[in-house]
Design a protein around this motif. Structure first.
Motif, PDB file in Angstrom:
ATOM      1  N   SER A  59       0.798  -1.202   0.105  1.00  0.00           N
ATOM      2  CA  SER A  59       0.005  -0.062  -0.092  1.00  0.00           C
ATOM      3  C   SER A  59       0.957   1.484  -0.058  1.00  0.00           C
ATOM      4  CB  SER A  59      -1.033   0.216   1.295  1.00  0.00           C
ATOM      5  OG  SER A  59      -0.302   0.123   2.313  1.00  0.00           O
ATOM      6  N   LEU A  60       1.968   1.069   0.684  1.00  0.00           N
ATOM      7  CA  LEU A  60       2.941   2.250   0.564  1.00  0.00           C
ATOM      8  C   LEU A  60       3.144   2.531  -0.633  1.00  0.00           C
ATOM      9  CD1 LEU A  60       4.974   2.372   4.185  1.00  0.00           C
ATOM     10  CD2 LEU A  60       3.231   4.081   3.232  1.00  0.00           C
ATOM     11  N   ILE A  61       4.047   1.239  -1.308  1.00  0.00           N
ATOM     12  CA  ILE A  61       4.374   1.557  -2.759  1.00  0.00           C
ATOM     13  C   ILE A  61       3.355   2.155  -3.669  1.00  0.00           C
ATOM     14  CG2 ILE A  61       5.204   0.205  -4.901  1.00  0.00           C
ATOM     15  CD1 ILE A  61       6.741  -1.669  -2.779  1.00  0.00           C
ATOM     16  N   GLU A  62       2.196   1.945  -3.543  1.00  0.00           N
ATOM     17  CA  GLU A  62       1.051   2.397  -4.258  1.00  0.00           C
ATOM     18  C   GLU A  62       0.957   3.948  -3.956  1.00  0.00           C
ATOM     19  OE1 GLU A  62      -2.256   0.145  -3.217  1.00  0.00           O
ATOM     20  OE2 GLU A  62      -1.638  -1.660  -4.394  1.00  0.00           O
ATOM     21  N   MET A 111       4.493  10.270  -7.523  1.00  0.00           N
ATOM     22  CA  MET A 111       5.577  10.209  -8.526  1.00  0.00           C
ATOM     23  C   MET A 111       4.939  10.728  -9.892  1.00  0.00           C
ATOM     24  SD  MET A 111       7.990   7.147  -7.647  1.00  0.00           S
ATOM     25  CE  MET A 111       9.275   7.487  -9.195  1.00  0.00           C
ATOM     26  N   ARG A 112       3.528   9.979  -9.812  1.00  0.00           N
ATOM     27  CA  ARG A 112       2.802  10.059 -11.109  1.00  0.00           C
ATOM     28  C   ARG A 112       2.365  11.648 -11.105  1.00  0.00           C
ATOM     29  NH1 ARG A 112       0.047   5.393  -9.670  1.00  0.00           N
ATOM     30  NH2 ARG A 112       0.770   3.625 -10.683  1.00  0.00           N
ATOM     31  N   ASP A 113       1.914  12.107  -9.877  1.00  0.00           N
ATOM     32  CA  ASP A 113       1.538  13.423  -9.733  1.00  0.00           C
ATOM     33  C   ASP A 113       2.605  14.417 -10.192  1.00  0.00           C
ATOM     34  OD1 ASP A 113      -1.192  12.551  -9.145  1.00  0.00           O
ATOM     35  OD2 ASP A 113      -0.744  12.826  -7.068  1.00  0.00           O
ATOM     36  N   VAL A 114       3.714  14.037  -9.705  1.00  0.00           N
ATOM     37  CA  VAL A 114       4.810  15.047  -9.713  1.00  0.00           C
ATOM     38  C   VAL A 114       5.233  15.129 -11.341  1.00  0.00           C
ATOM     39  CG1 VAL A 114       7.274  15.386  -9.510  1.00  0.00           C
ATOM     40  CG2 VAL A 114       6.002  14.578  -7.456  1.00  0.00           C
ATOM     41  N   ARG A 115       5.239  13.926 -11.927  1.00  0.00           N
ATOM     42  CA  ARG A 115       5.445  13.830 -13.317  1.00  0.00           C
ATOM     43  C   ARG A 115       4.589  14.743 -14.212  1.00  0.00           C
ATOM     44  NH1 ARG A 115       6.636   8.723 -17.552  1.00  0.00           N
ATOM     45  NH2 ARG A 115       4.142   8.702 -17.156  1.00  0.00           N
ATOM     46  N   GLU A 116       3.076  14.606 -14.216  1.00  0.00           N
ATOM     47  CA  GLU A 116       2.158  15.144 -14.636  1.00  0.00           C
ATOM     48  C   GLU A 116       2.035  16.595 -14.490  1.00  0.00           C
ATOM     49  OE1 GLU A 116      -1.330  13.260 -13.304  1.00  0.00           O
ATOM     50  OE2 GLU A 116      -0.936  11.233 -14.104  1.00  0.00           O
ATOM     51  N   LEU A 127      15.782   0.493 -11.150  1.00  0.00           N
ATOM     52  CA  LEU A 127      15.822   2.063 -11.232  1.00  0.00           C
ATOM     53  C   LEU A 127      16.335   2.790 -12.452  1.00  0.00           C
ATOM     54  CD1 LEU A 127      16.376   4.651  -9.615  1.00  0.00           C
ATOM     55  CD2 LEU A 127      18.624   3.926  -8.900  1.00  0.00           C
ATOM     56  N   ALA A 128      17.205   1.943 -13.113  1.00  0.00           N
ATOM     57  CA  ALA A 128      17.453   2.427 -14.672  1.00  0.00           C
ATOM     58  C   ALA A 128      16.139   2.503 -15.602  1.00  0.00           C
ATOM     59  CB  ALA A 128      18.384   1.201 -15.412  1.00  0.00           C
ATOM     60  N   GLU A 129      15.227   1.644 -15.323  1.00  0.00           N
ATOM     61  CA  GLU A 129      13.857   1.729 -15.848  1.00  0.00           C
ATOM     62  C   GLU A 129      13.262   3.033 -15.473  1.00  0.00           C
ATOM     63  OE1 GLU A 129      10.666  -1.354 -17.822  1.00  0.00           O
ATOM     64  OE2 GLU A 129      12.104  -1.960 -15.980  1.00  0.00           O
ATOM     65  N   LEU A 130      13.169   3.174 -14.222  1.00  0.00           N
ATOM     66  CA  LEU A 130      12.406   4.508 -13.918  1.00  0.00           C
ATOM     67  C   LEU A 130      13.134   5.832 -14.386  1.00  0.00           C
ATOM     68  CD1 LEU A 130      11.858   3.550 -10.029  1.00  0.00           C
ATOM     69  CD2 LEU A 130      10.224   3.345 -11.822  1.00  0.00           C
ATOM     70  N   VAL A 131      14.493   5.870 -14.683  1.00  0.00           N
ATOM     71  CA  VAL A 131      15.114   6.857 -15.039  1.00  0.00           C
ATOM     72  C   VAL A 131      14.723   6.884 -16.733  1.00  0.00           C
ATOM     73  CG1 VAL A 131      17.306   7.930 -15.740  1.00  0.00           C
ATOM     74  CG2 VAL A 131      17.089   6.985 -13.307  1.00  0.00           C
ATOM     75  N   GLN A 132      14.755   5.920 -17.267  1.00  0.00           N
ATOM     76  CA  GLN A 132      14.501   5.816 -18.743  1.00  0.00           C
ATOM     77  C   GLN A 132      13.035   6.317 -19.013  1.00  0.00           C
ATOM     78  OE1 GLN A 132      13.928   1.827 -20.614  1.00  0.00           O
ATOM     79  NE2 GLN A 132      14.922   2.477 -22.258  1.00  0.00           N
ATOM     80  N   GLU A 133      11.951   5.938 -18.158  1.00  0.00           N
ATOM     81  CA  GLU A 133      10.718   6.147 -18.536  1.00  0.00           C
ATOM     82  C   GLU A 133      10.080   7.580 -17.854  1.00  0.00           C
ATOM     83  OE1 GLU A 133       8.360   4.457 -20.462  1.00  0.00           O
ATOM     84  OE2 GLU A 133      10.179   2.970 -20.511  1.00  0.00           O
ATOM     85  N   GLY A 134      11.268   8.580 -17.315  1.00  0.00           N
ATOM     86  CA  GLY A 134      10.962   9.797 -16.838  1.00  0.00           C
ATOM     87  C   GLY A 134      10.337   9.922 -15.508  1.00  0.00           C
ATOM     88  N   TYR A 135      10.371   8.797 -14.503  1.00  0.00           N
ATOM     89  CA  TYR A 135       9.964   9.114 -13.208  1.00  0.00           C
ATOM     90  C   TYR A 135      10.688   9.425 -12.236  1.00  0.00           C
ATOM     91  CZ  TYR A 135       5.668   6.708 -14.571  1.00  0.00           C
ATOM     92  OH  TYR A 135       4.125   6.315 -15.198  1.00  0.00           O
ATOM     93  N   VAL A 136      12.319   9.387 -12.729  1.00  0.00           N
ATOM     94  CA  VAL A 136      13.321   9.805 -11.999  1.00  0.00           C
ATOM     95  C   VAL A 136      13.802  11.094 -12.684  1.00  0.00           C
ATOM     96  CG1 VAL A 136      15.546   9.540 -10.965  1.00  0.00           C
ATOM     97  CG2 VAL A 136      13.731   7.985 -10.568  1.00  0.00           C
ATOM     98  N   LEU A 153       8.089  -0.889  -7.105  1.00  0.00           N
ATOM     99  CA  LEU A 153       7.837   0.388  -7.576  1.00  0.00           C
ATOM    100  C   LEU A 153       7.789   0.488  -9.038  1.00  0.00           C
ATOM    101  CD1 LEU A 153       6.945   3.230  -6.674  1.00  0.00           C
ATOM    102  CD2 LEU A 153       9.543   3.761  -6.704  1.00  0.00           C
ATOM    103  N   THR A 154       8.819   0.040  -9.656  1.00  0.00           N
ATOM    104  CA  THR A 154       8.756   0.248 -10.971  1.00  0.00           C
ATOM    105  C   THR A 154       7.260  -0.783 -11.820  1.00  0.00           C
ATOM    106  OG1 THR A 154      11.106   0.104 -11.263  1.00  0.00           O
ATOM    107  CG2 THR A 154      10.059  -0.586 -13.220  1.00  0.00           C
ATOM    108  N   ASP A 155       7.222  -1.972 -11.153  1.00  0.00           N
ATOM    109  CA  ASP A 155       6.129  -2.584 -11.860  1.00  0.00           C
ATOM    110  C   ASP A 155       4.824  -1.795 -11.529  1.00  0.00           C
ATOM    111  OD1 ASP A 155       7.657  -4.463 -12.583  1.00  0.00           O
ATOM    112  OD2 ASP A 155       7.191  -5.892 -10.757  1.00  0.00           O
ATOM    113  N   GLU A 156       4.516  -1.423 -10.380  1.00  0.00           N
ATOM    114  CA  GLU A 156       3.280  -0.361  -9.961  1.00  0.00           C
ATOM    115  C   GLU A 156       3.172   0.786 -11.075  1.00  0.00           C
ATOM    116  OE1 GLU A 156      -0.119   0.889  -8.494  1.00  0.00           O
ATOM    117  OE2 GLU A 156       0.831  -0.886  -7.806  1.00  0.00           O
ATOM    118  N   LEU A 157       4.101   1.406 -11.297  1.00  0.00           N
ATOM    119  CA  LEU A 157       4.385   2.509 -12.340  1.00  0.00           C
ATOM    120  C   LEU A 157       4.194   2.231 -13.686  1.00  0.00           C
ATOM    121  CD1 LEU A 157       7.156   4.695 -10.562  1.00  0.00           C
ATOM    122  CD2 LEU A 157       4.815   5.592 -10.939  1.00  0.00           C
ATOM    123  N   LEU A 158       4.795   1.022 -14.091  1.00  0.00           N
ATOM    124  CA  LEU A 158       4.777   0.747 -15.535  1.00  0.00           C
ATOM    125  C   LEU A 158       3.473   0.244 -15.817  1.00  0.00           C
ATOM    126  CD1 LEU A 158       8.425   0.258 -16.226  1.00  0.00           C
ATOM    127  CD2 LEU A 158       7.254   2.234 -16.400  1.00  0.00           C
TER     128      LEU A 158
END
Length: 419
Positions: A194-197, A203-208, A230-239, A409-414
């Protein structure tokens, strides 16, 4: 003969505990208080007001008590303008200069409350008057923080406690919002999923909203298998920015060049021959090419967190330490220069993820305003405890293996992106 001063508290001072802290501080420091007016907010959005007279044996004792109350958001009634004195020399502040908290702060100048820019703990407050552009000769004040080593002779520095108002963050009564769970401290009992969600939603709100997510990274990310996530989060624009040390970058690059981290194969957990030298070989290879971007351009580095930072124009700060091997050409070895670079990252961040690194988490935490949402993930609860002790009370701690947290976290976002 005793001395006294009347102070006021206003806001959600019961829910946030600031009123209790003020009462306790007065008694613990040998003073007394008498509540003259107390109006309790009776509805969810109503604020509470308290006016009390604080009494102490000496002016020095009263001053110490008022300083402590100021940190909790109390202000003296009928405040005067702040006292301002010029710095006598470079890197020298006046005696009794006001040392800042990380909370939103206002300074009274010429009868007006001026918001402090770039608030940060343990700094001096400098007042500067600028041309307002309205009438010839008309000026407007500006107040901002300066670390002590940046103070210049003649800077107008705020001293004492008068004319300063601090606004500690208040705990919402409904505990709502995407970070409603951030009610302090650290616990290994919190439900990780639940915390990860919640973190993913933020993170979605920050990006939007075109904000900035800063990831503070330790080498354990690579050692524990969280690097690819973490590399995937950087690639997808979440970091949007990385703050780390020489060690994190070296082991991330070592993983790409040799498939090891600290000489251990992160997949098989075997120790290859000469594996203990892989990090030194890695440093040598990056130095040979002139730095990380040059090694990426040459095709020597073709995956990992640092690779994605270069390819996606994600800025990074690598702050050096006395323990560093090498270091990499990209590592900032001057401590003051590294502090300034970290400070700039912290001021720009809307959300900070502190990922399994005590030293860098504390360093970045010292530069953050208390209003910046902060999540600290570490297998050791003491990491968050030290953050809280240093004043980063806004930090929420998630006690878990970073190698498990980052893929979740990455799975939840992607996964949400694909639906």
């Amino acid at each position: 003969m005793t001395v006294s001063q009347t102070v006021e508290l206003e806001g959600h001072i019961i829910d946030s505990g600031s009123m209790g802290h003020c009462f306790g501080a007065v008694m613990e420091m040998g003073g007394e208080f008498e509540v003259e007016e107390f109006e309790v907010g009776r509805h969810k959005h109503d604020e509470t007001y308290c006016r009390m007279t604080v009494t102490a044996e000496t002016p020095e004792d009263l001053r110490a008590i008022l300083h402590e109350l100021n940190q909790q958001g109390a202000t003296v009634t009928d405040p005067r303008d702040a006292t301002i004195e010029p710095a006598p020399d470079d890197q020298v502040v006046p005696v009794d200069f006001y040392s800042t908290t990380n909370h939103p702060t206002y300074v009274r100048v010429n009868g007006d409350w001026v918001a402090v820019e770039d608030i940060e703990m343990d700094c001096a407050l400098v007042v500067e008057k600028q041309e307002s552009g309205t009438e010839e000769g008309d000026t407007k004040p500006r107040v901002y923080t300066k670390v002590l080593n940046a103070v210049e002779e003649g800077d107008l520095v705020v001293t004492g406690e008068s004319g300063i108002r601090v606004e500690p963050p208040e705990r919402p009564r409904n505990g709502g919002g995407s970070f409603g769970f951030m009610q302090g401290g650290v616990s290994s009992e919190r439900p990780s999923k639940s915390l990860i969600e919640e973190i993913a939603d933020e993170m979605r709100d920050v990006r939007e909203n075109d904000g900035t997510v800063l990831a503070v990274c330790g080498p354990a990310i690579v050692h524990s298998g969280g690097r690819n996530a973490l590399a995937e989060l950087v690639q997808e624009g979440y970091v949007d920015a990385i703050s780390a040390g020489n060690g994190f970058a070296v082991h991330d690059l070592e993983r790409d060049l040799y498939g090891t981290s600290l000489g251990v194969d992160t997949e098989s957990l075997e120790h290859p021959r000469k594996g203990h030298k892989h990090h030194i070989y890695t440093i040598s290879e990056i130095v040979r090419h002139g730095g990380i971007p040059e090694a990426v351009d040459a095709g020597v580095v073709d995956e990992g967190v640092m690779y994605e930072c270069v390819r996606n124009d994600v800025p990074y700060v690598l702050a050096g330490s006395i323990r560093d091997d090498g270091p990499l050409p990209d590592t900032i070895t001057d401590a003051i220069e590294a502090q300034d670079a970290i400070r700039k990252q912290a001021q720009d961040a809307d959300l900070v993820l502190m990922l399994s690194t005590l030293l860098h988490s504390v360093a970045v935490g010292n530069c953050l305003p208390s209003t910046t949402k902060t999540v600290c993930v570490d297998i050791n609860p003491a990491t968050v405890t030290q953050l809280l002790d240093r004043g980063s009370a806004q930090a929420i701690g998630l006690v878990t293996d970073i190698g498990a947290f980052l893929p979740m976290l990455t799975d939840e976002l992607l996964e949400s992106d694909s639906t």
